[in-house]
Design a protein around this motif. Structure first.
Motif, PDB file in Angstrom:
ATOM      1  N   SER A 126       0.814  -1.197  -0.071  1.00 54.03           N
ATOM      2  CA  SER A 126      -0.021   0.054  -0.047  1.00 54.03           C
ATOM      3  C   SER A 126       0.728   1.317   0.091  1.00 54.03           C
ATOM      4  CB  SER A 126      -0.847   0.008   1.381  1.00 54.03           C
ATOM      5  OG  SER A 126      -0.164  -0.062   2.233  1.00 54.03           O
ATOM      6  N   MET A 127       2.131   1.214   0.784  1.00 50.29           N
ATOM      7  CA  MET A 127       2.887   2.452   0.652  1.00 50.29           C
ATOM      8  C   MET A 127       3.756   2.715  -0.621  1.00 50.29           C
ATOM      9  SD  MET A 127       6.060   3.120   3.292  1.00 50.29           S
ATOM     10  CE  MET A 127       7.020   1.875   2.629  1.00 50.29           C
ATOM     11  N   ILE A 128       4.045   1.569  -1.227  1.00 46.42           N
ATOM     12  CA  ILE A 128       4.663   1.613  -2.417  1.00 46.42           C
ATOM     13  C   ILE A 128       3.663   1.913  -3.670  1.00 46.42           C
ATOM     14  CG2 ILE A 128       5.529   0.327  -4.351  1.00 46.42           C
ATOM     15  CD1 ILE A 128       6.585  -1.647  -2.062  1.00 46.42           C
ATOM     16  N   TYR A 129       2.429   1.825  -3.693  1.00 49.25           N
ATOM     17  CA  TYR A 129       1.607   2.172  -4.762  1.00 49.25           C
ATOM     18  C   TYR A 129       1.133   3.550  -4.454  1.00 49.25           C
ATOM     19  CZ  TYR A 129       1.520  -2.734  -6.378  1.00 49.25           C
ATOM     20  OH  TYR A 129       1.738  -3.729  -7.324  1.00 49.25           O
ATOM     21  N   SER A 130       1.307   4.082  -3.341  1.00 45.04           N
ATOM     22  CA  SER A 130       0.836   5.327  -3.080  1.00 45.04           C
ATOM     23  C   SER A 130       1.839   6.439  -3.331  1.00 45.04           C
ATOM     24  CB  SER A 130       0.246   5.634  -1.525  1.00 45.04           C
ATOM     25  OG  SER A 130       1.359   5.349  -0.916  1.00 45.04           O
ATOM     26  N   ASP A 131       3.104   5.726  -3.838  1.00 44.68           N
ATOM     27  CA  ASP A 131       4.284   6.846  -3.886  1.00 44.68           C
ATOM     28  C   ASP A 131       5.137   6.341  -4.978  1.00 44.68           C
ATOM     29  OD1 ASP A 131       6.042   8.878  -3.557  1.00 44.68           O
ATOM     30  OD2 ASP A 131       7.140   7.732  -1.825  1.00 44.68           O
ATOM     31  N   PRO A 132       4.752   6.459  -6.085  1.00 43.53           N
ATOM     32  CA  PRO A 132       5.461   5.968  -7.358  1.00 43.53           C
ATOM     33  C   PRO A 132       6.796   6.858  -7.747  1.00 43.53           C
ATOM     34  CG  PRO A 132       3.563   7.269  -8.174  1.00 43.53           C
ATOM     35  CD  PRO A 132       3.611   7.117  -6.691  1.00 43.53           C
ATOM     36  N   LEU A 133       6.867   8.151  -7.124  1.00 44.56           N
ATOM     37  CA  LEU A 133       7.840   9.098  -7.152  1.00 44.56           C
ATOM     38  C   LEU A 133       9.049   8.909  -6.104  1.00 44.56           C
ATOM     39  CD1 LEU A 133       6.324  12.268  -8.729  1.00 44.56           C
ATOM     40  CD2 LEU A 133       7.479  10.458  -9.991  1.00 44.56           C
ATOM     41  N   LEU A 187       2.697  12.429 -16.229  1.00 44.99           N
ATOM     42  CA  LEU A 187       2.882  11.188 -15.218  1.00 44.99           C
ATOM     43  C   LEU A 187       2.246  10.158 -15.643  1.00 44.99           C
ATOM     44  CD1 LEU A 187       5.042  10.344 -13.088  1.00 44.99           C
ATOM     45  CD2 LEU A 187       3.149  11.138 -11.302  1.00 44.99           C
ATOM     46  N   ARG A 188       0.856  10.216 -15.721  1.00 46.38           N
ATOM     47  CA  ARG A 188       0.098   9.055 -15.845  1.00 46.38           C
ATOM     48  C   ARG A 188       0.541   8.254 -17.250  1.00 46.38           C
ATOM     49  NH1 ARG A 188      -4.807   8.396 -13.240  1.00 46.38           N
ATOM     50  NH2 ARG A 188      -5.591  10.108 -12.031  1.00 46.38           N
ATOM     51  N   ARG A 189       0.678   9.068 -18.114  1.00 44.63           N
ATOM     52  CA  ARG A 189       1.183   8.522 -19.457  1.00 44.63           C
ATOM     53  C   ARG A 189       2.455   7.883 -19.411  1.00 44.63           C
ATOM     54  NH1 ARG A 189       4.312  10.970 -22.921  1.00 44.63           N
ATOM     55  NH2 ARG A 189       4.163  12.933 -22.283  1.00 44.63           N
ATOM     56  N   LEU A 190       3.556   8.324 -18.590  1.00 42.17           N
ATOM     57  CA  LEU A 190       5.097   7.797 -18.450  1.00 42.17           C
ATOM     58  C   LEU A 190       4.843   6.518 -17.600  1.00 42.17           C
ATOM     59  CD1 LEU A 190       7.184  10.978 -17.922  1.00 42.17           C
ATOM     60  CD2 LEU A 190       7.110   9.631 -20.103  1.00 42.17           C
ATOM     61  N   ILE A 191       3.844   6.483 -16.683  1.00 39.88           N
ATOM     62  CA  ILE A 191       3.541   5.202 -15.891  1.00 39.88           C
ATOM     63  C   ILE A 191       3.204   4.142 -16.738  1.00 39.88           C
ATOM     64  CG2 ILE A 191       2.608   4.355 -13.921  1.00 39.88           C
ATOM     65  CD1 ILE A 191       3.019   6.975 -12.458  1.00 39.88           C
ATOM     66  N   PHE A 202      -1.127   2.496  -9.493  1.00 38.95           N
ATOM     67  CA  PHE A 202      -0.716   3.506  -9.000  1.00 38.95           C
ATOM     68  C   PHE A 202      -1.874   4.739  -8.604  1.00 38.95           C
ATOM     69  CE2 PHE A 202       3.002   1.962 -10.687  1.00 38.95           C
ATOM     70  CZ  PHE A 202       3.964   1.622  -9.586  1.00 38.95           C
ATOM     71  N   SER A 203      -3.170   4.182  -8.634  1.00 35.31           N
ATOM     72  CA  SER A 203      -4.471   4.963  -8.321  1.00 35.31           C
ATOM     73  C   SER A 203      -4.437   5.706  -7.132  1.00 35.31           C
ATOM     74  CB  SER A 203      -5.622   4.205  -8.673  1.00 35.31           C
ATOM     75  OG  SER A 203      -5.752   3.033  -7.819  1.00 35.31           O
ATOM     76  N   PRO A 204      -3.867   4.995  -5.918  1.00 33.31           N
ATOM     77  CA  PRO A 204      -3.739   5.512  -4.501  1.00 33.31           C
ATOM     78  C   PRO A 204      -3.011   6.844  -4.489  1.00 33.31           C
ATOM     79  CG  PRO A 204      -3.302   3.175  -4.321  1.00 33.31           C
ATOM     80  CD  PRO A 204      -3.339   3.629  -5.698  1.00 33.31           C
ATOM     81  N   PHE A 205      -1.839   6.885  -5.426  1.00 32.76           N
ATOM     82  CA  PHE A 205      -1.320   8.440  -5.547  1.00 32.76           C
ATOM     83  C   PHE A 205      -2.232   9.425  -6.198  1.00 32.76           C
ATOM     84  CE2 PHE A 205       1.413  10.948  -8.161  1.00 32.76           C
ATOM     85  CZ  PHE A 205       2.193  11.598  -7.107  1.00 32.76           C
ATOM     86  N   PHE A 206      -2.634   8.895  -7.365  1.00 36.02           N
ATOM     87  CA  PHE A 206      -3.437  10.068  -8.139  1.00 36.02           C
ATOM     88  C   PHE A 206      -4.868  10.262  -7.655  1.00 36.02           C
ATOM     89  CE2 PHE A 206      -0.606   8.115 -11.463  1.00 36.02           C
ATOM     90  CZ  PHE A 206       0.019   9.191 -11.994  1.00 36.02           C
ATOM     91  N   ASP A 207      -5.391   9.359  -6.799  1.00 36.31           N
ATOM     92  CA  ASP A 207      -6.919   9.530  -6.090  1.00 36.31           C
ATOM     93  C   ASP A 207      -6.643  10.771  -5.040  1.00 36.31           C
ATOM     94  OD1 ASP A 207      -7.916   7.836  -7.886  1.00 36.31           O
ATOM     95  OD2 ASP A 207      -7.991   6.354  -6.466  1.00 36.31           O
ATOM     96  N   ASN A 208      -5.410  10.871  -4.343  1.00 40.17           N
ATOM     97  CA  ASN A 208      -5.165  11.671  -3.458  1.00 40.17           C
ATOM     98  C   ASN A 208      -4.280  12.959  -3.773  1.00 40.17           C
ATOM     99  OD1 ASN A 208      -6.528  10.337  -0.825  1.00 40.17           O
ATOM    100  ND2 ASN A 208      -5.430   8.619  -1.853  1.00 40.17           N
TER     101      ASN A 208
END
Length: 799
Positions: free
Chosen positions: A166-173, A548-552, A566-572
């Motif tokens: 959960s921590m990894i997917y909320s912080d792709p950068l 960023l969405r496109r590159l990911i 990585f929706s947890p990151f973009f949703d918040n």
């Protein structure tokens, strides 16, 4: 006037001896009972000048929870035991520390507690800086995103990924690394050399852990501190034998200082009493000579009780000087005793000796009275206690002692008849005068090289076990001593935060971000957080979110990441500005809130930390004037303030005391030449004392500096007595009386050389050497000068 009224008062008391004796006995008994109810203070605070910087520093440490925190360092004694055994002992001790004596106890925190305690996606946008946004912008490119996703993919293949997904997917950068950098900057001046393991503090050697507890017991509460430490030691005694424990607490210093001073006082009283009694019985060979000793002892006892009533809680350092005061006050009884045994106890006999005795008491009292002009509360107590003791001893010696003595027995004519006044000086007198002038000149230059030590820790009389425990702690966990505080007050939490933000910007310019650890880095004011949040949103709305969405999506396909991974990151990505719209401090990690925030009845204080070095103290001191109410707390600054304030006050009091001595000496002797000769012991004692301190490497401090002023008042007595008796050809018993007086004072001061407390010992050696120098000059130098100077005057008149 003196000759007229003294006999009247003397005869009045003589005719009412029984009521006077009864009143004196009642007063002594009441004071003896009251002594057991008096309250004393063993801290050094009463001995510090009432300077705003000094008091603010002392009050800060006393009122903050730094002073109310207790650290217990637990160590493994057995090589057969491991860290799990150590941690179990820490948990056992922690579980046993309960209210009301122990309010909160921690043994560590989990490695991710700080990160989990902050809602990451809501927190980062509120504290991120423009420089960090520029760094994020540099990461939004194909190469950086590909490298970042490759690292995430490898993490997901490890077993730990089950707990970290959960921590990894909320912080792709990898923005958490920015947060960790901020946290690390805060640790520079606020943490011990400590690691974390299984939620426990662990030392670098892996053999020690810490238990930190807080208590409502104030450091200044001696009885409460005793109860607290007794309870803590009982808990520690229940730990396994393979566990060692060192307690680090300001409460230990309170109890230990009090214990050491009380032991020293008892020892000093016993030695002084034995010395006085032995001296009187051997020299006078009269059992009634014991009254000479009892009078100043009773006077000091009465004065302590009255001082407690009028001055409040008395400093134990002042009480410890009671033997010195008794040694001073006993002089009056000695002179009266010799006069009574030689000439009887009639009013005219006592009247004859009373003049120089009263003058000696007046000059000595004047020195102590000068301490009332000091800004140091402890010196006010010393002045009150000393003046009262001397006054009671003088009155008792003049009006009570003669009626307790017997006129039977041998007289004390131990000196030869006086030399004829016309006989001029011989080679001996001239040699003594030359040697004296030479010694004064040499020690005068030495005096300028005596160093003043403003470190109040040098006056800490704590027992060796307390100091050894702290040394063990420093070796294991490091030293937090090299830090200072920038204190920002505010009526409200938000007001303090806003000022703290502004100060941080100026402080960074003055000393650099790496030298200033501030809460503004990790939690600025609400206004600043809102500004940064809006900047964060604007940053992503400028096309960076879509990019960023496109590159990911493009780079993540090779690692089989789904489109929504990585929706947890973009949703918040756009936190609601209404979140935490109150005080805004709900999400601060507790470990940092406790470290940086001090809540008080009158508002809030926010602390920042910086190295306690002169260049940083000076640079940040310039900011204080721009922010009213702020102040620095620094050991370096405290030492400088103590040094400046004490030195200034010592000069001021020396002028007052010297002026008082010179004026009274002139009034009494009524001759400038004789008055200057009478002042010789004062000058000699000060300069020889400075020379001794220089040669022996002893430094001046807040205790012995004012002991030196007291020496002046003691030595002028010898000068006045010797000059007066020489002037009137009354030297028959002058040397004996002065010698015994000096010996009693030396006994009173000398017993302090057997004490362990640095303040008492330092005062003792100063008083002992100063009085010894004054006595030697009175006995040997004054007679020589009295021979030389009148002879020169006669030659001038003949010419």
């Amino acid at each position: 006037m003196f000759d007229k009224y003294f006999p009247l008062i003397y005869d009045f008391v003589k005719n009412r001896r029984l009521p006077v004796f009864a009143a004196a006995i009642f007063l002594i008994a009441a004071s003896g009972i009251g002594f057991f109810f008096d309250k004393f203070d063993g801290s050094v605070e009463l001995m510090l000048p009432d300077d705003i910087n000094i008091r603010r520093n002392i009050d800060f440490f006393r009122d903050s929870n730094f002073s109310d925190k207790i650290v217990i360092s637990l160590g493994l004694n057995s090589k057969e035991k491991n860290r799990k055994d150590l941690f179990r002992a820490a948990e056992q001790l922690s579980a046993s520390l309960n209210p009301p004596l122990f309010t909160k106890t921690i043994t560590g925190f989990q490695g991710m507690d700080i990160m989990d305690g902050i809602f990451f996606s809501d927190y980062i946008p509120r504290v991120i800086t423009e420089e960090e946004l520029s760094f994020i912008d540099s990461l939004i490119n194909p190469d950086s995103i590909s490298e970042r996703l490759r690292g995430i993919y490898r993490q997901m293949l490890s077993p730990q990924s089950i707990f970290m997904s959960s921590m990894i997917y909320s912080d792709p950068l990898g923005l958490r690394l920015l947060l960790l950098d901020k946290l690390n900057t805060l640790k520079a001046f606020t943490e011990y050399n400590v690691n974390m393991e299984d939620g426990h503090f662990i030392s670098r050697d892996g053999r020690h852990t810490m238990v930190i507890t807080q208590t409502p017991v104030r450091v200044t509460d001696a009885s409460g501190s005793r109860e607290l430490l007794t309870a803590l030691n009982e808990k520690i005694a229940r730990l396994p034998d393979f566990i060692s424990a060192d307690i680090i607490s300001a409460h230990l210093h309170t109890i230990s200082n009090e214990k050491v001073i009380k032991h020293d006082i008892r020892l000093a009283v016993i030695i002084a009493a034995a010395g006085f009694l032995l001296l009187f019985l051997v020299v006078f060979r009269d059992i009634r000579a014991i009254y000479i000793f009892l009078i100043p002892s009773a006077a000091v006892l009465i004065s302590i009780s009255l001082s407690g009533i009028f001055m409040g809680r008395l400093s134990l350092w002042v009480i410890g000087l009671g033997t010195v005061i008794a040694g001073i006050a006993v002089d009056y009884g000695i002179h009266i005793y010799v006069a009574v045994r030689n000439n009887g106890r009639e009013a005219h006999v006592i009247n004859h000796i009373a003049k120089p005795v009263c003058m000696g008491a007046l000059t000595t009292s004047g020195i102590f009275f000068a301490l009332f002009f000091s800004r140091t509360p402890g010196y006010h107590q010393l002045a009150f206690l000393s003046v009262l003791s001397i006054s009671l001893s003088l009155l008792s010696a003049l009006f009570i002692l003669p009626h307790l003595l017997s006129t039977k027995g041998p007289s004390f004519n131990f000196t030869s008849a006086p030399e004829a006044s016309h006989k001029g000086p011989n080679r001996y007198h001239k040699l003594i005068a030359v040697l004296w002038v030479f010694s004064v000149c040499v020690t005068f230059f030495m005096a300028f090289n005596v160093r003043f030590d403003s470190n109040i820790q040098q006056l800490d009389g704590s027992e060796p076990a307390v100091l050894q425990a702290e040394e063990n702690f420093r070796k294991t966990w490091g030293d937090e001593g090299n830090r200072a505080f920038f204190v920002v007050p505010g009526k409200s939490y938000e007001e303090a935060l806003e000022m703290n933000d502004r100060i941080y910007q100026d402080a960074v310019k003055a000393v650099g971000a790496e030298n200033f650890s501030s809460l503004a880095v990790i939690w600025p004011s609400k206004k600043t957080r809102l500004k940064k949040l809006n900047r964060w949103k604007e940053f992503w709305r400028q096309g960076r979110e879509e990019k960023l969405r496109r590159l990911i999506k493009e780079e993540g396909a090779g690692y089989r990441f789904s489109a929504s991974a990585f929706s947890p990151f973009f949703d918040n990505l756009y936190p609601d500005t209404s979140v935490n719209n109150g005080t805004g401090d709900d999400n601060i990690p507790l470990v940092f809130k406790e470290r940086f925030v001090r809540e008080r009845e009158d508002g809030v204080r926010i602390l920042s930390f910086f190295p306690d070095e002169k260049k940083y103290v000076d640079a940040l001191s310039e900011l204080i004037g721009n922010y009213p109410g702020t102040f620095l707390v620094s050991r370096k600054l405290l030492s400088r303030s103590i040094s400046a304030s004490t030195s200034s006050e010592a000069k001021y009091l020396t002028v007052i005391a010297s002026s008082f001595i010179v004026l009274l000496t002139l009034l009494f002797l009524k001759n400038l030449r004789r008055a200057l000769i009478a002042l010789v012991p004062v000058l000699t004692s000060v300069l020889w004392l400075m020379g001794f301190m220089y040669l022996s490497g002893i430094t001046l401090n807040i205790a012995n500096l004012f002991a030196g002023i007291v020496v002046m008042g003691l030595c002028i007595d010898y000068g006045i007595f010797m000059t007066y008796n020489y002037q009137h050809n009354l030297r028959k018993n002058a040397i004996l009386s002065i010698s015994i007086s000096a010996v009693t004072t030396l006994i009173g001061a000398g017993v302090l050389l057997f004490t362990k407390h640095p303040a008492l010992f330092s005062s003792g050696i100063t008083l002992f050497m100063g009085v010894l120098a004054g006595y030697i000059s009175a006995i040997f130098i004054i007679p020589s000068l009295m021979k030389i100077l009148p002879a020169q005057a006669e030659k001038e008149q003949c010419g």
